[in-house]
Design a protein around this motif. Structure first.
Motif, PDB file in Angstrom:
ATOM      1  N   ILE A   1       0.888  -1.162   0.000  1.00 19.50           N
ATOM      2  CA  ILE A   1       0.000   0.000   0.000  1.00 19.50           C
ATOM      3  C   ILE A   1       0.923   1.208   0.000  1.00 19.50           C
ATOM      4  O   ILE A   1       1.615   1.467   0.991  1.00 19.50           O
ATOM      5  N   VAL A   2       0.986   1.902  -1.134  1.00 18.52           N
ATOM      6  CA  VAL A   2       2.027   2.931  -1.279  1.00 18.52           C
ATOM      7  C   VAL A   2       1.564   4.269  -0.694  1.00 18.52           C
ATOM      8  O   VAL A   2       1.319   5.236  -1.399  1.00 18.52           O
ATOM      9  N   ASP A   3       1.510   4.310   0.640  1.00 17.49           N
ATOM     10  CA  ASP A   3       1.043   5.525   1.309  1.00 17.49           C
ATOM     11  C   ASP A   3       2.008   6.694   1.119  1.00 17.49           C
ATOM     12  O   ASP A   3       1.585   7.851   1.109  1.00 17.49           O
TER      13      ASP A   3
ATOM     14  N   GLY B   1      12.363   2.206  -6.496  1.00 11.97           N
ATOM     15  CA  GLY B   1      12.927   1.647  -5.266  1.00 11.97           C
ATOM     16  C   GLY B   1      12.041   0.545  -4.702  1.00 11.97           C
ATOM     17  O   GLY B   1      12.528  -0.521  -4.313  1.00 11.97           O
ATOM     18  N   ASP B   2      10.723   0.780  -4.692  1.00 12.16           N
ATOM     19  CA  ASP B   2       9.779  -0.241  -4.192  1.00 12.16           C
ATOM     20  C   ASP B   2      10.086  -1.575  -4.862  1.00 12.16           C
ATOM     21  O   ASP B   2      10.208  -2.617  -4.221  1.00 12.16           O
ATOM     22  N   ILE B   3      10.157  -1.505  -6.164  1.00 12.63           N
ATOM     23  CA  ILE B   3      10.278  -2.735  -6.964  1.00 12.63           C
ATOM     24  C   ILE B   3      11.659  -3.367  -6.791  1.00 12.63           C
ATOM     25  O   ILE B   3      11.794  -4.572  -6.565  1.00 12.63           O
TER      26      ILE B   3
ATOM     27  N   GLN C   1       5.087   2.944 -18.539  1.00 11.27           N
ATOM     28  CA  GLN C   1       6.223   3.869 -18.642  1.00 11.27           C
ATOM     29  C   GLN C   1       7.056   3.870 -17.347  1.00 11.27           C
ATOM     30  O   GLN C   1       8.283   3.917 -17.393  1.00 11.27           O
ATOM     31  N   HIS C   2       6.361   3.780 -16.206  1.00 10.88           N
ATOM     32  CA  HIS C   2       7.079   3.741 -14.922  1.00 10.88           C
ATOM     33  C   HIS C   2       7.891   2.453 -14.784  1.00 10.88           C
ATOM     34  O   HIS C   2       8.989   2.469 -14.228  1.00 10.88           O
ATOM     35  N   VAL C   3       7.338   1.358 -15.252  1.00 12.49           N
ATOM     36  CA  VAL C   3       8.062   0.081 -15.143  1.00 12.49           C
ATOM     37  C   VAL C   3       9.279   0.097 -16.077  1.00 12.49           C
ATOM     38  O   VAL C   3      10.365  -0.359 -15.711  1.00 12.49           O
TER      39      VAL C   3
HETATM   40  N1  TRP Z   1       2.474   4.102  -9.405  1.00 13.68           N
HETATM   41  C1  TRP Z   1       1.550   3.044  -9.171  1.00 13.68           C
HETATM   42  C2  TRP Z   1       0.140   3.521  -9.502  1.00 13.68           C
HETATM   43  O1  TRP Z   1      -0.153   4.677  -9.504  1.00 13.68           O
HETATM   44  C3  TRP Z   1       1.603   2.552  -7.744  1.00 13.68           C
HETATM   45  C4  TRP Z   1       2.924   1.964  -7.391  1.00 13.68           C
HETATM   46  C5  TRP Z   1       3.826   2.474  -6.514  1.00 13.68           C
HETATM   47  C6  TRP Z   1       3.453   0.737  -7.867  1.00 13.68           C
HETATM   48  N2  TRP Z   1       4.897   1.653  -6.401  1.00 13.68           N
HETATM   49  C7  TRP Z   1       4.716   0.573  -7.210  1.00 13.68           C
HETATM   50  C8  TRP Z   1       3.006  -0.240  -8.765  1.00 13.68           C
HETATM   51  C9  TRP Z   1       5.517  -0.529  -7.466  1.00 13.68           C
HETATM   52  C10 TRP Z   1       3.811  -1.343  -9.014  1.00 13.68           C
HETATM   53  C11 TRP Z   1       5.062  -1.481  -8.367  1.00 13.68           C
HETATM   54  O2  TRP Z   1      -0.704   2.714  -9.736  1.00 13.68           O
END
Ligand code: TRP
Ligand code: AMP
Length: 326
Positions: free
Chosen positions: A38-40, A130-132, A148-150
């Motif tokens: 849960i990316v608070d 960093g999360d990943i 794009q983020h991945v």
């Molecule tokens: N950015 C993603 C979204 O808005 C949420 C998210 C944050 C995420 N960290 C992540 C998704 C790591 C996958 C892996 O949906």
């Protein structure tokens, strides 16, 4: 295999989140060691209310368990409970360029909606990388809007590895074949999201059956009368077909054959009923879980402990390789 995905604690989760997120989490957890976060910390990158953040963090935890994440098998936790995430984001900021971040469409879209564009919103993808990367992640189940983020995460991992030595697994995004981009029912050219667009076209996972029914009845369709998947000329019907596929488990071609010759009205009614049926048991479990806040906090505590242990070696390696005195 390591699996990681994150979901923002904000607003009410939608049918789009179910399709691109929750649904994939529950199936991928079977394939290996899974972490759902849960990316608070991401939630504060746009204006937020402290009380609402507390509430939505706990509600989201309840929803993750209600959609079948098994706390015995998967690690479900809050990002802010594991300090490594904030630290990793700072370190990775040094291998991410201004130009890369400026090109992110998520940033461009979101910053246009804000009066106050925070530095955090700009750095959002670095925190996500960093999360990943902290978990040695192989696959990241997400909806198409996160592609794009991945990709950026992969570039950051490769750059770090080549500058400082092999440290990170380079992860791969996994997107559902159907339903990776669920659209607003009133504005089928726009992604379904609580942050923008006509709310009448946004189906929330906790909407009452009557509300869901009405939203589908009033969904916009197109001129023409064929129930056929063809997104260019028929964005509305194509979206409804994908939703029906997600809700019923049947493929789009099977559904096209089933509704051959049927009118739009009948089709829309059936899609609404299928979604109501899909969400009914989830809503029931959600209400039970949400009522027991002590239990939710306990489960998040367990998740945080497992996540701390799993991420610590990577963070230590990052500091080491970058030359920090330990
Ligand atoms: N950015 C993603 C979204 O808005 C949420 C998210 C944050 C995420 N960290 C992540 C998704 C790591 C996958 C892996 O949906
Ligand atoms: P968020 O609530 O933005 O953190 O999103 C959580 C997950 O839901 C991410 O994997 C997103 O890609 C996915 N998602 C969000 N909106 C949609 C949508 N309209 N269609 C498909 N997936 C979505």
């Amino acid at each position: 295999m390591r699996i990681f995905s994150g979901i923002r604690a904000s607003g009410d989760k939608t049918l789009g989140n179910y399709s691109g997120g929750f649904r994939q989490y529950a199936t991928t957890q079977e394939q290996g060691e899974a972490f759902f976060c849960i990316v608070d910390l991401h939630s504060i990158t746009t204006t937020h209310e402290p009380e609402a953040l507390r509430e939505s963090t706990l509600s989201l935890a309840a929803m993750l368990f209600a959609t079948n994440l098994d706390p015995e098998r998967s690690t479900v936790f809050a990002q802010s409970h594991v300090r490594a995430h904030a630290e990793a984001a700072w370190l990775l900021g040094s291998v991410t360029s201004f130009g890369e971040l400026r090109r992110m469409t998520h940033f461009k879209d979101r910053s246009e909606q804000q009066e106050f564009v925070s530095a955090g919103l700009f750095a959002y993808p670095v925190l996500m990388a960093g999360d990943i990367l902290l978990y040695g992640t192989d696959i990241v189940p997400v909806g198409d809007d996160q592609r794009q983020h991945v990709e950026l995460t992969r570039d950051i991992a490769e750059r770090f590895n080549s500058r400082y030595g092999e440290t990170f697994v380079v992860p791969r995004g996994v997107y559902p074949e159907e339903g990776a981009r669920i659209k607003n029912l009133q504005e089928p050219e726009r992604l379904m999201s609580t942050s923008a667009g006509n709310p009448q076209g946004v189906v929330r996972m906790i909407d009452e059956p009557d509300v869901i029914r009405k939203k589908f009845k009033t969904a916009v369709t197109d001129s023409g009368r064929e129930v056929r998947h063809d997104p260019e000329p028929k964005p509305g019907i194509s979206n409804l077909l994908e939703i029906m596929s997600v809700a019923s488990g049947k493929s789009v071609p099977v559904l096209e054959a089933r509704y051959d010759g049927a009118g739009y009205g009948e089709f829309k009614t059936d899609v609404g009923e299928a979604v109501i049926e899909l969400f009914a048991p989830i809503q029931e479990r959600y209400r039970e879980l949400r009522a027991d806040e002590g239990e939710l906090r306990r489960l998040l505590g367990l998740g945080a402990e497992k996540a701390r242990q799993a991420s610590a070696p990577t963070l230590t390696a990052m500091y080491d390789r970058m030359g920090f005195v330990r």
